[in-house]
Design a protein around this motif. Sequence first.
Motif, PDB file in Angstrom:
ATOM      1  N   VAL A 121      -8.676 136.109 -15.402  1.00 21.77           N
ATOM      2  CA  VAL A 121      -8.030 136.374 -14.109  1.00 21.77           C
ATOM      3  C   VAL A 121      -6.642 135.719 -14.188  1.00 21.77           C
ATOM      4  O   VAL A 121      -6.363 134.741 -13.496  1.00 21.77           O
ATOM      5  N   PRO A 122      -5.774 136.237 -15.090  1.00 23.90           N
ATOM      6  CA  PRO A 122      -4.485 135.569 -15.295  1.00 23.90           C
ATOM      7  C   PRO A 122      -3.621 135.601 -14.053  1.00 23.90           C
ATOM      8  O   PRO A 122      -3.619 136.575 -13.307  1.00 23.90           O
ATOM      9  N   GLY A 123      -2.905 134.505 -13.853  1.00 21.31           N
ATOM     10  CA  GLY A 123      -2.002 134.393 -12.710  1.00 21.31           C
ATOM     11  C   GLY A 123      -2.436 133.328 -11.732  1.00 21.31           C
ATOM     12  O   GLY A 123      -1.873 132.237 -11.713  1.00 21.31           O
ATOM     13  N   PRO A 124      -3.442 133.612 -10.906  1.00 17.22           N
ATOM     14  CA  PRO A 124      -3.780 132.668  -9.833  1.00 17.22           C
ATOM     15  C   PRO A 124      -4.535 131.432 -10.304  1.00 17.22           C
ATOM     16  O   PRO A 124      -5.236 131.446 -11.321  1.00 17.22           O
ATOM     17  N   HIS A 125      -4.364 130.380  -9.537  1.00 14.86           N
ATOM     18  CA  HIS A 125      -5.152 129.151  -9.636  1.00 14.86           C
ATOM     19  C   HIS A 125      -5.547 128.803  -8.210  1.00 14.86           C
ATOM     20  O   HIS A 125      -4.801 129.092  -7.273  1.00 14.86           O
ATOM     21  N   ALA A 126      -6.705 128.201  -8.054  1.00 11.54           N
ATOM     22  CA  ALA A 126      -7.160 127.845  -6.708  1.00 11.54           C
ATOM     23  C   ALA A 126      -7.975 126.559  -6.771  1.00 11.54           C
ATOM     24  O   ALA A 126      -8.645 126.283  -7.767  1.00 11.54           O
ATOM     25  N   SER A 127      -7.894 125.806  -5.699  1.00 11.03           N
ATOM     26  CA  SER A 127      -8.709 124.604  -5.568  1.00 11.03           C
ATOM     27  C   SER A 127     -10.168 125.025  -5.488  1.00 11.03           C
ATOM     28  O   SER A 127     -10.534 125.884  -4.682  1.00 11.03           O
ATOM     29  N   LEU A 128     -10.989 124.433  -6.365  1.00 11.94           N
ATOM     30  CA  LEU A 128     -12.409 124.770  -6.381  1.00 11.94           C
ATOM     31  C   LEU A 128     -13.213 123.498  -6.602  1.00 11.94           C
ATOM     32  O   LEU A 128     -13.224 122.947  -7.696  1.00 11.94           O
ATOM     33  N   PRO A 129     -13.868 123.005  -5.546  1.00 15.25           N
ATOM     34  CA  PRO A 129     -14.690 121.800  -5.713  1.00 15.25           C
ATOM     35  C   PRO A 129     -15.864 122.046  -6.668  1.00 15.25           C
ATOM     36  O   PRO A 129     -16.594 123.017  -6.519  1.00 15.25           O
ATOM     37  N   ARG A 130     -15.960 121.176  -7.676  1.00 16.02           N
ATOM     38  CA  ARG A 130     -17.086 121.198  -8.609  1.00 16.02           C
ATOM     39  C   ARG A 130     -17.503 119.752  -8.854  1.00 16.02           C
ATOM     40  O   ARG A 130     -16.679 118.847  -8.760  1.00 16.02           O
ATOM     41  N   PRO A 131     -18.759 119.506  -9.186  1.00 14.81           N
ATOM     42  CA  PRO A 131     -19.172 118.147  -9.524  1.00 14.81           C
ATOM     43  C   PRO A 131     -18.295 117.575 -10.645  1.00 14.81           C
ATOM     44  O   PRO A 131     -17.930 118.301 -11.576  1.00 14.81           O
ATOM     45  N   ASP A 132     -17.967 116.294 -10.530  1.00 18.65           N
ATOM     46  CA  ASP A 132     -17.054 115.684 -11.495  1.00 18.65           C
ATOM     47  C   ASP A 132     -17.739 115.269 -12.797  1.00 18.65           C
ATOM     48  O   ASP A 132     -17.076 114.805 -13.726  1.00 18.65           O
ATOM     49  N   THR A 133     -19.048 115.450 -12.883  1.00 18.31           N
ATOM     50  CA  THR A 133     -19.787 115.230 -14.124  1.00 18.31           C
ATOM     51  C   THR A 133     -20.749 116.393 -14.330  1.00 18.31           C
ATOM     52  O   THR A 133     -21.189 117.029 -13.362  1.00 18.31           O
ATOM     53  N   ALA A 134     -21.047 116.670 -15.595  1.00 21.34           N
ATOM     54  CA  ALA A 134     -21.991 117.736 -15.913  1.00 21.34           C
ATOM     55  C   ALA A 134     -22.630 117.426 -17.266  1.00 21.34           C
ATOM     56  O   ALA A 134     -21.986 116.845 -18.146  1.00 21.34           O
ATOM     57  N   VAL A 135     -23.861 117.833 -17.398  1.00 21.49           N
ATOM     58  CA  VAL A 135     -24.568 117.736 -18.677  1.00 21.49           C
ATOM     59  C   VAL A 135     -24.911 119.162 -19.096  1.00 21.49           C
ATOM     60  O   VAL A 135     -25.542 119.905 -18.344  1.00 21.49           O
ATOM     61  N   CYS A 136     -24.453 119.532 -20.281  1.00 20.83           N
ATOM     62  CA  CYS A 136     -24.698 120.877 -20.811  1.00 20.83           C
ATOM     63  C   CYS A 136     -25.651 120.757 -22.000  1.00 20.83           C
ATOM     64  O   CYS A 136     -25.414 119.959 -22.910  1.00 20.83           O
ATOM     65  N   ARG A 137     -26.709 121.527 -21.962  1.00 21.36           N
ATOM     66  CA  ARG A 137     -27.672 121.562 -23.066  1.00 21.36           C
ATOM     67  C   ARG A 137     -27.664 122.966 -23.663  1.00 21.36           C
ATOM     68  O   ARG A 137     -27.560 123.957 -22.944  1.00 21.36           O
ATOM     69  N   GLY A 138     -27.787 123.026 -24.954  1.00 19.77           N
ATOM     70  CA  GLY A 138     -27.818 124.301 -25.650  1.00 19.77           C
ATOM     71  C   GLY A 138     -28.069 124.075 -27.124  1.00 19.77           C
ATOM     72  O   GLY A 138     -28.775 123.125 -27.500  1.00 19.77           O
ATOM     73  N   PHE A 139     -27.431 124.905 -27.946  1.00 22.18           N
ATOM     74  CA  PHE A 139     -27.651 124.858 -29.385  1.00 22.18           C
ATOM     75  C   PHE A 139     -26.321 124.989 -30.112  1.00 22.18           C
ATOM     76  O   PHE A 139     -25.411 125.663 -29.638  1.00 22.18           O
ATOM     77  N   ASP A 140     -26.230 124.349 -31.297  1.00 21.28           N
ATOM     78  CA  ASP A 140     -25.026 124.485 -32.106  1.00 21.28           C
ATOM     79  C   ASP A 140     -25.155 125.746 -32.965  1.00 21.28           C
ATOM     80  O   ASP A 140     -26.129 126.509 -32.837  1.00 21.28           O
ATOM     81  N   LEU A 141     -24.207 125.954 -33.879  1.00 21.77           N
ATOM     82  CA  LEU A 141     -24.210 127.185 -34.678  1.00 21.77           C
ATOM     83  C   LEU A 141     -25.374 127.285 -35.656  1.00 21.77           C
ATOM     84  O   LEU A 141     -25.690 128.365 -36.141  1.00 21.77           O
ATOM     85  N   SER A 142     -26.027 126.155 -35.939  1.00 18.36           N
ATOM     86  CA  SER A 142     -27.185 126.193 -36.839  1.00 18.36           C
ATOM     87  C   SER A 142     -28.497 126.374 -36.063  1.00 18.36           C
ATOM     88  O   SER A 142     -29.560 126.489 -36.664  1.00 18.36           O
ATOM     89  N   GLY A 143     -28.410 126.342 -34.725  1.00 18.18           N
ATOM     90  CA  GLY A 143     -29.603 126.470 -33.893  1.00 18.18           C
ATOM     91  C   GLY A 143     -30.211 125.134 -33.507  1.00 18.18           C
ATOM     92  O   GLY A 143     -31.256 125.095 -32.867  1.00 18.18           O
ATOM     93  N   ALA A 144     -29.530 124.029 -33.885  1.00 21.50           N
ATOM     94  CA  ALA A 144     -30.028 122.699 -33.516  1.00 21.50           C
ATOM     95  C   ALA A 144     -29.692 122.397 -32.069  1.00 21.50           C
ATOM     96  O   ALA A 144     -28.592 122.731 -31.594  1.00 21.50           O
ATOM     97  N   PRO A 145     -30.600 121.761 -31.328  1.00 19.36           N
ATOM     98  CA  PRO A 145     -30.327 121.419 -29.930  1.00 19.36           C
ATOM     99  C   PRO A 145     -29.172 120.422 -29.819  1.00 19.36           C
ATOM    100  O   PRO A 145     -29.042 119.515 -30.643  1.00 19.36           O
ATOM    101  N   ILE A 146     -28.327 120.620 -28.795  1.00 17.73           N
ATOM    102  CA  ILE A 146     -27.225 119.702 -28.519  1.00 17.73           C
ATOM    103  C   ILE A 146     -27.175 119.409 -27.026  1.00 17.73           C
ATOM    104  O   ILE A 146     -27.631 120.208 -26.206  1.00 17.73           O
ATOM    105  N   THR A 147     -26.598 118.257 -26.700  1.00 23.05           N
ATOM    106  CA  THR A 147     -26.358 117.867 -25.314  1.00 23.05           C
ATOM    107  C   THR A 147     -24.934 117.333 -25.232  1.00 23.05           C
ATOM    108  O   THR A 147     -24.551 116.477 -26.030  1.00 23.05           O
TER     109      THR A 147
END
Length: 182
Positions: A102-128
Amino acid sequence: MTGTVHPITLFGAPVLHRPCRPVEHFDDDLARLAEDMFASMYAARGVGLAANQIGVDLRLFVYDCPDQDGERHKGIVANPTVETPTGPGRVLDDSEEGCLSVPGPHASLPRPDTAVCRGFDLSGAPITIEGTGVLARCLQHETDHLNGRLYIDRLPARARKKALREFEAHRSDDAADAARLA
């Protein structure tokens, strides 16, 4: 940096507005896709990029951005989930947010200031990944993309309409520039 630069998929393309398919194969093709995503993100001067932003229907994103202390973090997450604080300890950061799709605009958007993301790396190993500052925002923003949601979808109606007007004006300006160069 290796990888092929792909055009950024823009707001309105169906692949941006639906949940992406899970990554099931952690192979050389996925590694090449990640290289292409980094190349595309850097070419577009972004700090994060989801696969659907280059038209690929897979739950994968790349990022390269700082945390609240200015420390740079770079990585790849397949099949991400994000957890954010709830309850009285939750702090919202209302910084401005933008999006390569959505090039062009920016807008104030409240989001939590911390986050924990869980998923997998390129080898399929779990990451946090534990994020603060811009990194926390990026983890939330990119995971939203893979769920078929853009930052403008989180804005109040008036702010969303304003952002979409700015986006359309930006597209018109780009088209006029291209016509002048042709």
